[in-house]
Scaffold this active site. Structure first.
Site, short mmCIF file in Angstrom:
data_model
loop_
_atom_site.label_atom_id
_atom_site.label_comp_id
_atom_site.label_asym_id
_atom_site.label_seq_id
_atom_site.Cartn_x
_atom_site.Cartn_y
_atom_site.Cartn_z
N TYR A 386 -0.01 5.96 4.10
CA TYR A 386 1.06 4.97 4.00
C TYR A 386 0.53 3.75 3.24
O TYR A 386 -0.47 3.17 3.58
CB TYR A 386 1.49 4.58 5.41
CG TYR A 386 2.78 3.80 5.56
CD1 TYR A 386 3.39 3.15 4.49
CD2 TYR A 386 3.40 3.71 6.80
CE1 TYR A 386 4.57 2.44 4.65
CE2 TYR A 386 4.59 2.99 6.98
CZ TYR A 386 5.16 2.37 5.91
OH TYR A 386 6.34 1.66 6.07
N CYS A 387 1.23 3.39 2.16
CA CYS A 387 0.92 2.19 1.38
C CYS A 387 -0.54 2.24 0.88
O CYS A 387 -0.95 3.18 0.23
CB CYS A 387 1.20 0.94 2.20
SG CYS A 387 1.12 -0.61 1.27
N VAL A 388 -1.35 1.22 1.22
CA VAL A 388 -2.72 1.16 0.71
C VAL A 388 -3.54 2.36 1.18
O VAL A 388 -4.44 2.83 0.47
CB VAL A 388 -3.39 -0.16 1.13
CG1 VAL A 388 -3.43 -0.30 2.64
CG2 VAL A 388 -4.79 -0.27 0.58
N GLY A 390 -2.31 5.27 1.46
CA GLY A 390 -1.89 6.35 0.57
C GLY A 390 -2.61 6.27 -0.76
O GLY A 390 -3.01 7.30 -1.34
#
Length: 653
Positions: A386-388, A390
């Site tokens: 998720y986000c960073v 990812g």
């Protein structure tokens, strides 16, 4: 680029930026009488001469003298407001220069204010066009109100005027029913619109500087809204009269509490307890390092998918964004679908993590994957980033591919994750050498206080996440709501300063991750084009942190099968959208399209949550199931665990 002498600095820049506001005072003050005279003949001669001209136009319970007073009050009110915000801007610039004030709730726009040093004067001059439009605005608003007064029922219930500019900050009827406040907020909206358009159209700036300018002007416009100040907000004034000032007493208590915390409060701090009504999915911490705890959740089905799932949430926030209340929990939903779920709960940084860099997070992901494989005796796992996290998962996959170990990950799912940062959105407004140096000065203990990150992300949506709460909490004195998502949003985490600095420079500023072998992870060069792992990529259509167009670019680098899904809403609600809620929508299309625009043009809209579609995709990768026995049930007989979920790390401040 603008010449150096055209670029004001410090408080001078801020005062230059406010100059157009002040320049309009004389014009508008003088115009007020004339405009009223045109709309209401006789008013310009004083209240004693207006009765014969206005008697037929006025509702019975509104005197001509009262209308004249409102006219004069409108001019005085606007002048006081403009002078006040100009002085406040200068004072704020002086205070913002001292980093120790950065957690003062009055300094949330320190970063935006510092950008004012780079504002070219050409962007903030008020040409004749602005003056002309201002005159037309005043004429139109007052004339409109005159027409509505004519259409009144004679009993004091005049029709609500239709004003040219709409904004939900001024939705209360008080902003439209009283001429002075109608003029005030319409003038503000006109000026804000003008300056934002001027910033967007200015020539002579490179792309990054222009983006910073646009962001700074928008942020400052939001800060200077008349809704944010007691004496220019009729709703607050009305509440103050009704409560005999008790709203301001409650608001002061809220403000003092926030000053002590060094952080804006969005929700009732006593409404939620981790492990009880948030982050309450049952499970055990089965592995721990100085960087993270690995949580395994207890199964709720007799059989489970053979391939387990590990979720890597962003360490910028707490992991329980995916385990809010049971009705919203992605983790609980996934467990209920028969998935064996593991989650990394990252430790909030302290002095002991001063040497932590990106390689440490890449190694942590690989270690967690291997720990799960060994624990459950399986060859591979599904992974979500998720986000960073990812972004980091993409690097981890590239490292594993280069090492010939890609088969450790059966599939990879990316929630709003970027690998190509060329079009990374408003956050790039904070990534230049000046901002990076300032961030470095705030990280003297080896870690960056999470309150800075919270202020930064709130500033990206200042209208919703800062000023709305300034009005509600401090001016109206309203009680805090019990909102799980806002509680999570305020539960900040600290970041290792070396990692954060490298991440901003190497990825956001220099965009090195998409350059083959420009970066390395754990000693192995990173080349995203070597990733062939089946991937599911989700983006939020309205995401302002990881814009959909930026997320889409992962499709230009990965070589394996890839499914791209565009979800309705943004960075959080676009992800946390349980099927039972029946909210939003998602689009499916050609994931091999040449651009996001082409994908959208050929896509098909589906109502509701994308979670079931993801589950179908995951099932297609590995449909085999096994009994939920042995270590599939963490903490069972013979299984040594550390503690109950959600663990200690998520509670560490």
């Amino acid at each position: 680029m603008a010449d150096k002498e055209d670029t004001p600095s410090g408080a001078d820049a801020m005062m230059d930026a406010m100059a157009p506001f002040g320049a309009m005072l004389d014009m508008q003050g003088k115009a007020m009488q004339g405009l009223f005279a045109k709309s209401f003949p006789g008013l310009g001669e004083g209240t004693e001469g207006v009765a014969s001209n206005l008697a037929d136009l006025m509702p019975k319970n509104v005197s001509n003298a009262e209308l004249g007073e409102w006219a004069r009050a409108g001019a005085e009110l606007q002048q006081m407001w403009l002078e006040f915000v100009a002085s406040q801007a200068q004072s704020a610039m002086s205070r913002a220069a001292d980093p120790k004030n950065m957690f003062d709730p009055g300094q949330w726009l320190m970063v935006a204010q510092s950008m004012a040093k780079q504002l070219p004067k050409a962007a903030i001059e008020a040409p004749a066009k602005l003056a002309k439009e201002s005159m037309e605005l005043w004429q139109g608003v007052l004339g409109n109100m005159a027409g509505n007064l004519v259409g009144g029922d004679g009993a004091g219930d005049a029709a609500e005027p239709s004003l040219p500019r709409k904004d939900r900050r001024f939705a209360d009827p008080a902003w439209r029913q009283l001429p002075a406040f109608a003029l005030l907020h319409q003038t503000y909206l006109m000026l804000a619109e003008y300056f934002q358009q001027a910033a967007a159209s200015i020539d002579g700036l490179d792309k990054e500087k222009k983006q910073q300018l646009v962001f700074a002007v928008e942020a400052l416009s939001e800060a200077l809204s008349p809704a944010n100040f007691l004496l220019t907000n009729p709703v607050v004034m009305k509440r103050t009269v009704e409560t005999k000032g008790q709203n301001l007493v409650r608001g002061m208590r809220h403000l003092i509490t926030d000053l002590k915390r060094g952080q804006l409060t969005h929700t009732d701090p006593n409404a939620f307890t981790l492990g009880k009504n948030l982050a309450a999915s049952p499970g055990k911490v089965v592995h721990e390092t100085p960087l993270y705890q690995l949580i395994q959740y207890s199964p709720s089905t007799k059989d489970v998918y053979e391939v387990p799932l590990v979720i890597f949430p962003p360490w910028i926030n707490r992991f329980y964004i995916l385990d809010l209340t049971p009705q919203k929990s992605f983790i609980k939903w996934a467990v209920d679908q028969g998935i064996t779920v593991f989650v990394a709960s990252w430790k909030s940084a302290d002095e002991s993590m001063s040497d932590v860099v990106w390689d440490d997070y890449i190694r942590a992901q690989m270690e967690a994957i291997d720990t799960i494989r060994e624990r459950l005796d399986v060859p591979s796992v599904h992974a979500i980033g998720y986000c960073v996290a990812g972004t980091t998962l993409a690097a981890t996959l590239a490292v594993l591919a280069r090492r010939g170990e890609a088969d450790r990950v059966k599939s990879a799912t990316f929630f709003t994750a970027q690998v190509d940062f060329e079009r990374a959105g408003d956050l790039k407004s904070f990534i230049d050498d000046t901002q990076l140096d300032m961030i470095g000065n705030l990280s003297s203990d080896g870690y960056l206080d999470g309150r800075y990150l919270a202020a930064t992300f709130n500033a990206l949506r200042g209208k919703d996440l800062i000023w709305n709460y300034v009005v509600n909490n401090y001016l109206l004195g309203e009680d805090y709501p019990a909102f799980d998502l806002l509680h999570w949003n305020g539960d900040v985490t600290n970041l290792p300063s070396k990692w954060h600095s490298d991440y901003l420079r190497d990825l956001y500023r220099d965009n090195k991750l998409v350059v083959p072998d420009a970066l390395s992870g754990d000693g192995t060069p990173i080349d995203l084009t070597q990733v062939e792992t089946p991937s599911y990529v989700q983006a939020g259509r309205e995401d302002h942190i990881a814009p959909a167009e930026s997320v889409w670019r992962i499709t230009n680098h990965f070589k394996g099968p890839l499914e791209f899904v565009l979800a309705g809403s943004g960075h959080i609600a676009g992800v946390v959208n349980p099927p039972a809620a029946g909210k939003y929508q998602y689009w499916l299309g050609n994931s091999k399209a040449a651009s996001l625009k082409e994908f959208v043009e050929g896509s098909e809209e589906h109502k509701g949550s994308w979670w079931p579609h993801w589950l179908e995709w995951l099932d297609a990768q590995a449909p085999e199931r096994v009994p939920a026995t042995g270590k599939r049930k963490p903490g069972g007989r013979g299984d040594k665990v550390i503690e109950d979920a959600p663990g200690r790390y998520v509670k560490t401040r």
